[in-house]
Design an enzyme around this catalytic site. Sequence first.
Site, PDB file in Angstrom:
ATOM      1  N   GLY A  66       0.811  -1.224   0.000  1.00 36.03           N
ATOM      2  CA  GLY A  66       0.000   0.000   0.000  1.00 36.03           C
ATOM      3  C   GLY A  66       0.838   1.266   0.000  1.00 36.03           C
ATOM      4  CG  HIS A 131      10.380  -0.485   0.097  1.00 35.32           C
ATOM      5  ND1 HIS A 131       9.054  -0.614   0.446  1.00 35.32           N
ATOM      6  CD2 HIS A 131      10.379  -0.202  -1.230  1.00 35.32           C
ATOM      7  CE1 HIS A 131       8.299  -0.422  -0.626  1.00 35.32           C
ATOM      8  NE2 HIS A 131       9.067  -0.160  -1.653  1.00 35.32           N
ATOM      9  NE  ARG A 153      -3.052  -5.631  -0.206  1.00 34.05           N
ATOM     10  CZ  ARG A 153      -3.181  -5.546  -1.519  1.00 34.05           C
ATOM     11  NH1 ARG A 153      -2.133  -5.264  -2.268  1.00 34.05           N
ATOM     12  NH2 ARG A 153      -4.348  -5.722  -2.095  1.00 34.05           N
ATOM     13  CB  SER A 161       0.257  -7.230  -4.453  1.00 37.68           C
ATOM     14  OG  SER A 161       0.408  -5.980  -5.058  1.00 37.68           O
ATOM     15  CE1 TYR A 220      -3.826  -1.206  -0.535  1.00 39.71           C
ATOM     16  CE2 TYR A 220      -5.486  -2.897  -0.185  1.00 39.71           C
ATOM     17  CZ  TYR A 220      -4.864  -1.979  -1.017  1.00 39.71           C
ATOM     18  OH  TYR A 220      -5.292  -1.839  -2.313  1.00 39.71           O
ATOM     19  NE  ARG A 281      -2.531  -7.148  -8.967  1.00 39.73           N
ATOM     20  CZ  ARG A 281      -3.420  -8.074  -8.620  1.00 39.73           C
ATOM     21  NH1 ARG A 281      -4.104  -8.715  -9.542  1.00 39.73           N
ATOM     22  NH2 ARG A 281      -3.615  -8.382  -7.344  1.00 39.73           N
TER      23      ARG A 281
HETATM   24  N1  LIG Z   1      -4.516   4.521  -4.619  1.00 38.88           N
HETATM   25  C1  LIG Z   1      -4.569   3.246  -4.276  1.00 38.88           C
HETATM   26  N2  LIG Z   1      -5.551   2.770  -3.496  1.00 38.88           N
HETATM   27  C2  LIG Z   1      -5.612   1.461  -3.131  1.00 38.88           C
HETATM   28  N3  LIG Z   1      -4.712   0.532  -3.547  1.00 38.88           N
HETATM   29  C3  LIG Z   1      -3.707   0.955  -4.338  1.00 38.88           C
HETATM   30  C4  LIG Z   1      -3.585   2.315  -4.732  1.00 38.88           C
HETATM   31  N4  LIG Z   1      -2.480   2.441  -5.531  1.00 38.88           N
HETATM   32  C5  LIG Z   1      -1.953   1.204  -5.631  1.00 38.88           C
HETATM   33  N5  LIG Z   1      -2.685   0.317  -4.926  1.00 38.88           N
HETATM   34  C6  LIG Z   1      -2.470  -1.133  -4.791  1.00 38.88           C
HETATM   35  O1  LIG Z   1      -1.379  -1.356  -3.898  1.00 38.88           O
HETATM   36  C7  LIG Z   1      -0.604  -2.484  -4.361  1.00 38.88           C
HETATM   37  C8  LIG Z   1       0.795  -2.023  -4.689  1.00 38.88           C
HETATM   38  O2  LIG Z   1       1.513  -1.918  -3.475  1.00 38.88           O
HETATM   39  P1  LIG Z   1       2.606  -0.792  -3.263  1.00 38.88           P
HETATM   40  O3  LIG Z   1       2.067   0.503  -3.646  1.00 38.88           O
HETATM   41  O4  LIG Z   1       3.097  -0.940  -1.867  1.00 38.88           O
HETATM   42  O5  LIG Z   1       3.758  -1.224  -4.283  1.00 38.88           O
HETATM   43  S1  LIG Z   1       5.293  -0.730  -4.219  1.00 38.88           S
HETATM   44  O6  LIG Z   1       5.934  -1.447  -3.099  1.00 38.88           O
HETATM   45  O7  LIG Z   1       5.320   0.715  -4.056  1.00 38.88           O
HETATM   46  O8  LIG Z   1       5.860  -1.146  -5.532  1.00 38.88           O
HETATM   47  C9  LIG Z   1      -1.329  -3.016  -5.585  1.00 38.88           C
HETATM   48  O9  LIG Z   1      -2.240  -3.987  -5.076  1.00 38.88           O
HETATM   49  P2  LIG Z   1      -2.826  -5.190  -5.964  1.00 38.88           P
HETATM   50  O10 LIG Z   1      -3.828  -4.561  -6.862  1.00 38.88           O
HETATM   51  O11 LIG Z   1      -3.458  -6.129  -4.985  1.00 38.88           O
HETATM   52  O12 LIG Z   1      -1.675  -5.801  -6.692  1.00 38.88           O
HETATM   53  C10 LIG Z   1      -2.026  -1.774  -6.100  1.00 38.88           C
HETATM   54  O13 LIG Z   1      -3.124  -2.037  -6.939  1.00 38.88           O
END
Ligand SMILES: Nc1ncnc2c1ncn2[C@@H]1O[C@H](COP(=O)(O)OS(=O)(=O)O)[C@@H](OP(=O)(O)O)[C@H]1O
Length: 317
Positions: A66, A131, A153, A161, A220, A281
């Site tokens: 998240g 991180h 999460r 993810s 999350y 995603r």
């Molecule tokens: N705005 C917003 N709201 C809710 N969820 C969101 C949002 N932006 C990104 N995501 C979902 O977060 C997952 C990506 O995790 P991270 O953002 O931690 O990725 S990273 O570590 O920065 O690369 C990934 O989850 P999954 O869809 O389950 O793969 C993203 O879809």
Amino acid sequence: MAAGSSLLNQEQLDLLPKELYWGSRELYQWEGFWYAADLLQGTLTLQSGYEARSDDVILASSMKTGSTWLKALCASIMGSQSKGDDSEENDELLVKNPHFIVKGLEYLVGRYNTTPDDLSAMPSPRLFHTHVPYSALPDSIKNSECKIVYIVRNPKDTLISSWHFFNKVFRQPNEEPYPLEKAYDDFCRGIHQFGPFFDHALQYWNKSLKNPEKILFLKYEDLKKDPEGEVTKLASFLGRPFQNKQQVEKVLWRSSLERLKNLEVNKDDSQPGLIMSSFFRRGVVGDWKNYLTEEMEQGLDVITRLKLEGSGLHFEI
Ligand SMILES: Nc1ncnc2c1ncn2[C@@H]1O[C@H](COP(=O)(O)OS(=O)(=O)O)[C@@H](OP(=O)(O)O)[C@H]1O
């Protein structure tokens, strides 16, 4: 380590435990956590050179828990909204991917040649992400009054993810995905970037219990369940409490997955090595049910129970 230097030379790096992640990426183990070589060097450089300020805000997370959402929310709360002008043209999210608004400290220093002096030259208030596990943060972050917001999460969605993300960024579109069984095995053994996941979460969790004024620990799933409540808590923690309900709604809408994933800036995958769309995603709690076998589900549940036992940290799904 060479005197006066925070960097490891190749010989020193070669002495560290090493594993291959995603079949091809080298990760090195440093004080219990796994890093790509450049990000480990960045982490060590920060430990000796980062000078925290009391008004810094550091967002922290394991990968795929998240971080993008938290970056968007905090950029929105600390940006236009708190400056008193939250008109559309002041919304940075419209023109920049959240990862370009709130940059990762160890990436800046380890991968993109930013020096600690460059960081010191940045105006306050500074908003960064990391991180890096709590134990590897620079002492100046731990000991100053700066605030830390951690997001976690549930491990099963985090794994799924990651699997989607790294299939997109490490593999060509015509390549087979990395076998889920292997990704599951790596995750369970804690061998992934900045892993082990549970140790990472527990470090921040335990510190947040001891010092809730300094570390806000978010989940999350809670943000999904009660976005208004959680974001109101976040804004107050950052010292920028909302003045009215419209502000809460605006921050939530501007940072929402539906909006961000459809903005042109986040659909632009033309730059080599930067797949903007890979950060957005489905964002569905429980998406793991579409992928994990019953055996994987049970295996990860057992590990979760063993790792978190007695900590007070738990996941509902
Ligand atoms: N705005 C917003 N709201 C809710 N969820 C969101 C949002 N932006 C990104 N995501 C979902 O977060 C997952 C990506 O995790 P991270 O953002 O931690 O990725 S990273 O570590 O920065 O690369 C990934 O989850 P999954 O869809 O389950 O793969 C993203 O879809």
